[in-house]
Design an enzyme around this catalytic site. Structure first.
Site, short mmCIF file in Angstrom:
data_model
loop_
_atom_site.label_atom_id
_atom_site.label_comp_id
_atom_site.label_asym_id
_atom_site.label_seq_id
_atom_site.Cartn_x
_atom_site.Cartn_y
_atom_site.Cartn_z
N ASP A 1 -9.82 -0.44 -15.54
CA ASP A 1 -9.51 0.45 -15.35
C ASP A 1 -8.31 -0.05 -15.65
O ASP A 1 -7.72 -1.14 -15.93
CB ASP A 1 -9.43 1.64 -14.17
CG ASP A 1 -9.89 0.33 -13.17
OD1 ASP A 1 -9.15 -0.96 -13.50
OD2 ASP A 1 -9.94 0.46 -12.02
N ASN B 1 -12.80 3.09 0.04
CA ASN B 1 -13.90 4.27 -0.12
C ASN B 1 -15.04 4.49 -0.73
O ASN B 1 -15.40 4.99 -1.03
CB ASN B 1 -12.65 5.41 -0.50
CG ASN B 1 -12.28 5.67 -1.87
OD1 ASN B 1 -12.65 4.31 -2.80
ND2 ASN B 1 -11.70 5.85 -2.58
N HIS C 1 -14.85 3.26 -3.93
CA HIS C 1 -14.82 3.79 -5.62
C HIS C 1 -14.98 2.54 -6.56
O HIS C 1 -15.08 0.99 -5.69
CB HIS C 1 -13.09 3.97 -5.85
CG HIS C 1 -11.92 3.04 -5.73
ND1 HIS C 1 -10.97 3.65 -5.38
CD2 HIS C 1 -11.96 1.64 -5.90
CE1 HIS C 1 -10.11 2.38 -5.31
NE2 HIS C 1 -10.93 1.01 -5.27
C1 F6R Z 1 -9.63 -2.83 -10.27
C2 F6R Z 1 -10.81 -2.13 -9.78
C3 F6R Z 1 -11.50 -1.41 -8.68
C4 F6R Z 1 -10.56 -2.68 -7.51
C5 F6R Z 1 -10.73 -2.37 -6.05
C6 F6R Z 1 -10.84 -3.35 -5.17
O1 F6R Z 1 -9.60 -2.95 -11.83
O2 F6R Z 1 -11.96 -2.00 -10.73
O3 F6R Z 1 -11.76 -0.82 -8.03
O4 F6R Z 1 -11.47 -3.88 -7.07
O5 F6R Z 1 -9.89 -1.23 -5.92
O6 F6R Z 1 -9.67 -3.75 -5.48
P1 F6R Z 1 -9.21 -4.95 -4.31
O7 F6R Z 1 -9.37 -6.24 -4.96
O8 F6R Z 1 -7.54 -5.37 -4.57
O9 F6R Z 1 -9.57 -4.69 -3.09
#
Ligand code: F6R
Length: 210
Positions: free
Chosen positions: A52, A111, A113
């Site tokens: 992303d 959440n 994602h």
């Molecule tokens: C970023 C991504 C997101 C993160 C998620 C957790 O490329 O794909 O899904 O993996 O938001 O982020 P952190 O590791 O910062 O808690």
């Protein structure tokens, strides 16, 4: 967790020098990248596909995912510029033409994602522009001076392409991720928690570090 994920990426590159990798950003994978750049690997034929990127952010912005990748991986290895990919209009077609991703490393949001596929994303969702969930904006505000600076939209690889990756490793760190991991991998498969859809993936490993 970070050492293991890095060693799987390294083994994948060693066994398939022209492999296609799906790569995450965020705080969780930093340790993996730190370990990964210690390996003496030939990245010259590897192709990377980031999960992303924020909308309307300069690639030179310190919090852009382009910059994150440059800092944590790209500037340390002999990956060719032309082999670096971020979500664009042709993403799913390009990845399919490459024979799908060989390995994708994922983090997970509070959440549920994965990449920026927020709750409600379809199982067959494609690479697209998405509106970030309020809790994602709040969570990511720790990287910006104020919450208002956090982009409200992003481009994300869709769930379809992620699910078609031949192997997936999902990493999560911190006790604040435990409940969502439990719900996603021990609960029902539901679009309310996108990571739950990976329960049925034939080759997924999920790692948690407290
Ligand atoms: C970023 C991504 C997101 C993160 C998620 C957790 O490329 O794909 O899904 O993996 O938001 O982020 P952190 O590791 O910062 O808690």
């Amino acid at each position: 967790m970070s050492e293991y994920a890095a060693s799987v990426v390294a083994e994948t590159i060693e066994s398939k020098p022209d492999c296609k990798l799906g790569l995450p950003t965020g705080s969780t994978p930093i340790g993996m990248y730190k370990n990964l750049i210690q390996f003496d690997l030939d990245w010259s034929n590897v192709k990377t596909f980031n999960l992303d990127e924020y909308e309307n952010i300069s690639h030179a912005h310190p919090e852009s995912y382009h910059m994150y990748m440059r800092k944590n991986l790209f500037s340390h290895v002999n990956l060719k510029e032309k082999n670096i990919h971020f979500p664009n209009n042709e993403y799913d077609k390009t990845i399919k033409a490459e024979g799908n991703l060989d390995l994708t490393i994922l983090g997970i949001g509070h959440n549920g994602h994965i990449a920026f596929n927020e709750p409600g994303s379809a199982l067959t969702s494609k690479t697209r522009k998405v509106k970030l969930a309020e809790e994602t904006i709040q969570a990511n505000s720790r990287f910006f001076k104020t919450v208002d600076e956090v982009p409200k939209h992003a481009f994300t690889m869709g769930l379809q392409t992620i699910r078609e990756s031949k192997r997936i490793i999902l990493i999560a760190s911190g006790s604040d991720k435990w409940d969502i991991l439990d719900e996603c991998f021990n609960g029902n498969v539901t679009t309310d928690r996108p990571a739950s859809m990976l329960q049925v993936h034939p080759k997924i490993e999920v790692f948690y570090a407290s």
